[in-house]
Design a protein around this motif. Structure first.
Motif, PDB file in Angstrom:
ATOM      1  N   HIS A  26       0.771  -1.203   0.139  1.00  0.00           N
ATOM      2  CA  HIS A  26      -0.258   0.125   0.044  1.00  0.00           C
ATOM      3  C   HIS A  26       0.715   1.190   0.115  1.00  0.00           C
ATOM      4  O   HIS A  26       0.346   2.243  -0.936  1.00  0.00           O
ATOM      5  CB  HIS A  26      -1.161  -0.162   1.113  1.00  0.00           C
ATOM      6  CG  HIS A  26      -1.848  -1.045   0.919  1.00  0.00           C
ATOM      7  ND1 HIS A  26      -3.160  -0.611  -0.126  1.00  0.00           N
ATOM      8  CD2 HIS A  26      -2.104  -1.977   1.557  1.00  0.00           C
ATOM      9  CE1 HIS A  26      -3.570  -2.044   0.533  1.00  0.00           C
ATOM     10  NE2 HIS A  26      -3.845  -2.592   1.038  1.00  0.00           N
ATOM     11  N   ASP A  31      -2.033   3.822  -2.115  1.00  0.00           N
ATOM     12  CA  ASP A  31      -2.942   3.066  -2.179  1.00  0.00           C
ATOM     13  C   ASP A  31      -3.609   4.375  -0.523  1.00  0.00           C
ATOM     14  O   ASP A  31      -3.342   4.915  -0.713  1.00  0.00           O
ATOM     15  CB  ASP A  31      -3.579   2.037  -1.472  1.00  0.00           C
ATOM     16  CG  ASP A  31      -3.104   0.607  -3.156  1.00  0.00           C
ATOM     17  OD1 ASP A  31      -3.586   1.434  -4.212  1.00  0.00           O
ATOM     18  OD2 ASP A  31      -2.817  -0.167  -2.217  1.00  0.00           O
ATOM     19  N   SER A  32      -4.763   3.642  -0.730  1.00  0.00           N
ATOM     20  CA  SER A  32      -5.887   4.304   0.388  1.00  0.00           C
ATOM     21  C   SER A  32      -5.523   4.199   2.029  1.00  0.00           C
ATOM     22  O   SER A  32      -4.728   3.601   2.477  1.00  0.00           O
ATOM     23  CB  SER A  32      -7.339   3.718   0.438  1.00  0.00           C
ATOM     24  OG  SER A  32      -7.899   4.041   2.303  1.00  0.00           O
ATOM     25  N   MET A  35      -6.748   1.659   3.884  1.00  0.00           N
ATOM     26  CA  MET A  35      -6.958   0.466   4.366  1.00  0.00           C
ATOM     27  C   MET A  35      -5.047   0.597   4.806  1.00  0.00           C
ATOM     28  O   MET A  35      -4.630  -0.994   5.957  1.00  0.00           O
ATOM     29  CB  MET A  35      -6.193  -0.212   2.498  1.00  0.00           C
ATOM     30  CG  MET A  35      -7.311  -0.222   2.109  1.00  0.00           C
ATOM     31  SD  MET A  35      -8.863  -1.439   2.696  1.00  0.00           S
ATOM     32  CE  MET A  35      -7.834  -3.217   3.018  1.00  0.00           C
ATOM     33  N   GLN A  38      -5.562   0.313   8.658  1.00  0.00           N
ATOM     34  CA  GLN A  38      -5.938  -0.945   8.979  1.00  0.00           C
ATOM     35  C   GLN A  38      -5.144  -1.773   9.268  1.00  0.00           C
ATOM     36  O   GLN A  38      -5.244  -2.379  10.511  1.00  0.00           O
ATOM     37  CB  GLN A  38      -7.067  -1.294   8.371  1.00  0.00           C
ATOM     38  CG  GLN A  38      -8.344  -0.078   8.411  1.00  0.00           C
ATOM     39  CD  GLN A  38      -9.556  -0.850   7.446  1.00  0.00           C
ATOM     40  OE1 GLN A  38      -9.544  -1.708   6.903  1.00  0.00           O
ATOM     41  NE2 GLN A  38     -11.317  -0.321   7.732  1.00  0.00           N
ATOM     42  N   TYR A  39      -4.322  -1.952   7.999  1.00  0.00           N
ATOM     43  CA  TYR A  39      -3.156  -2.410   8.482  1.00  0.00           C
ATOM     44  C   TYR A  39      -2.324  -2.530   9.608  1.00  0.00           C
ATOM     45  O   TYR A  39      -1.206  -3.902  10.747  1.00  0.00           O
ATOM     46  CB  TYR A  39      -2.289  -2.982   6.688  1.00  0.00           C
ATOM     47  CG  TYR A  39      -2.987  -3.799   5.843  1.00  0.00           C
ATOM     48  CD1 TYR A  39      -3.339  -4.901   6.756  1.00  0.00           C
ATOM     49  CD2 TYR A  39      -3.331  -3.122   5.388  1.00  0.00           C
ATOM     50  CE1 TYR A  39      -3.931  -5.699   5.492  1.00  0.00           C
ATOM     51  CE2 TYR A  39      -3.984  -3.455   3.858  1.00  0.00           C
ATOM     52  CZ  TYR A  39      -4.372  -5.117   3.628  1.00  0.00           C
ATOM     53  OH  TYR A  39      -5.228  -5.954   3.694  1.00  0.00           O
TER      54      TYR A  39
END
Length: 67
Positions: A26, A31-32, A35, A38-39
């Motif tokens: 990511h 990327d977002s 996300m 969250q990771y």
């Protein structure tokens, strides 16, 4: 250390490794941020679990504070 505890630690390390790969994926693809967050949260929880498995006398709250 018994075998069950050893396997639990190995599983946690494998999960941390996999989450690290997803974080890098990511980061490299911009990327977002949701996300990515969250990771990173998942990785922090896994590290807490690992720290507890290595030293169950410390509480998870203390591990979070780095004490």
């Amino acid at each position: 250390m018994n075998k069950a505890k050893l396997y639990k630690i190995i599983d946690l390390l494998d999960e941390i490794r996999a989450v690290n790969e997803m974080i890098q994926l990511h980061l490299n693809h911009n990327d977002s941020t949701m996300m990515l967050g969250q990771y990173q949260h998942r990785k922090n929880r896994l590290i807490e679990d690992l720290a507890y498995e290595l030293d169950p006398n410390k509480s998870k709250a203390i591990t979070l504070l780095g004490l």
